[in-house]
Design a protein around this motif. Sequence first.
Motif, PDB file in Angstrom:
ATOM      1  N   ARG A 173       0.816  -1.206   0.000  1.00 23.02           N
ATOM      2  CA  ARG A 173       0.000   0.000   0.000  1.00 23.02           C
ATOM      3  C   ARG A 173       0.858   1.269   0.000  1.00 23.02           C
ATOM      4  O   ARG A 173       0.572   2.226  -0.704  1.00 23.02           O
ATOM      5  CB  ARG A 173      -0.893  -0.017   1.239  1.00 23.02           C
ATOM      6  N   TYR A 174       1.911   1.270   0.825  1.00 24.14           N
ATOM      7  CA  TYR A 174       2.684   2.499   1.007  1.00 24.14           C
ATOM      8  C   TYR A 174       3.758   2.710  -0.057  1.00 24.14           C
ATOM      9  O   TYR A 174       4.106   3.834  -0.359  1.00 24.14           O
ATOM     10  CB  TYR A 174       3.344   2.524   2.395  1.00 24.14           C
ATOM     11  N   HIS A 197      -3.435   0.168  -9.523  1.00 27.88           N
ATOM     12  CA  HIS A 197      -3.078   1.078  -8.436  1.00 27.88           C
ATOM     13  C   HIS A 197      -3.493   0.477  -7.088  1.00 27.88           C
ATOM     14  O   HIS A 197      -4.564  -0.119  -7.003  1.00 27.88           O
ATOM     15  CB  HIS A 197      -3.773   2.424  -8.657  1.00 27.88           C
ATOM     16  N   ALA A 226       4.136   0.788  -3.237  1.00 29.09           N
ATOM     17  CA  ALA A 226       3.949   0.388  -4.624  1.00 29.09           C
ATOM     18  C   ALA A 226       3.118   1.405  -5.405  1.00 29.09           C
ATOM     19  O   ALA A 226       2.204   2.026  -4.871  1.00 29.09           O
ATOM     20  CB  ALA A 226       3.268  -0.981  -4.677  1.00 29.09           C
ATOM     21  N   GLU A 241      -4.803   1.561  -4.442  1.00 29.75           N
ATOM     22  CA  GLU A 241      -6.132   1.935  -3.936  1.00 29.75           C
ATOM     23  C   GLU A 241      -7.252   1.210  -4.674  1.00 29.75           C
ATOM     24  O   GLU A 241      -8.335   1.035  -4.140  1.00 29.75           O
ATOM     25  CB  GLU A 241      -6.349   3.448  -4.069  1.00 29.75           C
TER      26      GLU A 241
HETATM   27  P1  ADP Z   1       2.524   9.848  -4.984  1.00 27.89           P
HETATM   28  O1  ADP Z   1       1.096   9.388  -5.004  1.00 27.89           O
HETATM   29  O2  ADP Z   1       2.617  11.290  -5.354  1.00 27.89           O
HETATM   30  O3  ADP Z   1       3.468   8.961  -5.706  1.00 27.89           O
HETATM   31  P2  ADP Z   1       3.695   8.813  -2.523  1.00 27.89           P
HETATM   32  O4  ADP Z   1       4.942   8.363  -3.190  1.00 27.89           O
HETATM   33  O5  ADP Z   1       3.808   9.501  -1.207  1.00 27.89           O
HETATM   34  O6  ADP Z   1       2.873   9.838  -3.422  1.00 27.89           O
HETATM   35  O7  ADP Z   1       2.724   7.568  -2.312  1.00 27.89           O
HETATM   36  C1  ADP Z   1       2.675   6.480  -3.175  1.00 27.89           C
HETATM   37  C2  ADP Z   1       1.447   5.654  -2.803  1.00 27.89           C
HETATM   38  O8  ADP Z   1       1.553   5.159  -1.468  1.00 27.89           O
HETATM   39  C3  ADP Z   1       0.180   6.476  -2.859  1.00 27.89           C
HETATM   40  O9  ADP Z   1      -0.849   5.663  -3.391  1.00 27.89           O
HETATM   41  C4  ADP Z   1      -0.116   6.815  -1.419  1.00 27.89           C
HETATM   42  O10 ADP Z   1      -1.530   6.859  -1.204  1.00 27.89           O
HETATM   43  C5  ADP Z   1       0.487   5.643  -0.671  1.00 27.89           C
HETATM   44  N1  ADP Z   1       1.033   6.067   0.610  1.00 27.89           N
HETATM   45  C6  ADP Z   1       2.269   6.580   0.840  1.00 27.89           C
HETATM   46  N2  ADP Z   1       2.456   6.860   2.130  1.00 27.89           N
HETATM   47  C7  ADP Z   1       1.311   6.516   2.760  1.00 27.89           C
HETATM   48  C8  ADP Z   1       0.877   6.560   4.120  1.00 27.89           C
HETATM   49  N3  ADP Z   1       1.666   6.990   5.109  1.00 27.89           N
HETATM   50  N4  ADP Z   1      -0.371   6.114   4.392  1.00 27.89           N
HETATM   51  C9  ADP Z   1      -1.163   5.663   3.426  1.00 27.89           C
HETATM   52  N5  ADP Z   1      -0.798   5.588   2.113  1.00 27.89           N
HETATM   53  C10 ADP Z   1       0.414   6.012   1.790  1.00 27.89           C
END
Ligand code: ADP
Length: 226
Positions: free
Chosen positions: A199-200, A217, A202, A219
């Motif tokens: 989730r965080y 994606h 990928a 989500e």
């Molecule tokens: P971007 O969407 O601009 O690439 P990020 O690299 O921060 O932003 O996040 C990549 C994915 O991981 C996104 O789908 C984001 O929703 C998810 N994500 C990142 N950090 C978190 C977090 N702390 N809690 C929930 N989801 C996160």
Amino acid sequence: PYVLEGRDLSVRFGDHTALEGLSFQVPTGAFLAIVGPNGAGKSTLIRTLLGLVKPTHGSVRVLGDLPGQHPERIGYVPQIKTFDRSFPALAVELVLTGVRRSWPGPLRRAERELAYAALNRVGALDLAERPVGRLSGGELQRVYLARAMARRPSLILLDEPATGIDALGEKDMYGMLEAYRAESGATIGMITHDWDVARYHASQVMVINRRLFGCGHPEHVLCEDC
Ligand code: ADP
Ligand code: ADP
């Protein structure tokens, strides 16, 4: 535009079907997490992408070609790490450049530069002269990561890279992968058991359990509470 493509991919071992009818597309520059339960076929998928396992049916494309065509453009971190047991006395710098020799002599200058740049990238320059048999789990992981990155590949595949390292080391590793991806535009494909990691970190998640249950994606593919 796609670094990985599957078309109706099936892999059978005897009468056991490990993968069945997988079709997927992964764009260049993605951070792909492959998730699924034990025995779901995750390792088989990565091994098929590397050209180590042949599809029984259907096909895959890697970097626009059949698997195995561009080994120098692909870095691989296997789940089971064996350097330390296979060559315990060998110095880290000697296992880094992918040089295969029956009797390892000193590195040539270009090889040495590659090895040290890779160690620097994973914050492990101090390990260069350490025998691999005397590395901790986290240090061995860094060395494998450095080795996978040494030739600046456009694709890095990792099979459960968090195995055998602590939480801090795991966080560092995702940071290093993300940094490499950001600077090079490379694609990362990694097997993980951890939905939160998917989730965080990928940009795309592939859920498999013999068949493909979703690819997209995080989500859209992962449910809220799983
Ligand atoms: P971007 O969407 O601009 O690439 P990020 O690299 O921060 O932003 O996040 C990549 C994915 O991981 C996104 O789908 C984001 O929703 C998810 N994500 C990142 N950090 C978190 C977090 N702390 N809690 C929930 N989801 C996160
Ligand atoms: P995962 O990585 O998701 O745990 P694997 O890809 O390792 O799953 O394995 C998927 C299934 O295929 C398992 O039932 C496993 O026992 C079987 N399998 C994997 N490799 C082989 C092989 N070389 N020969 C026979 N069966 C295999």
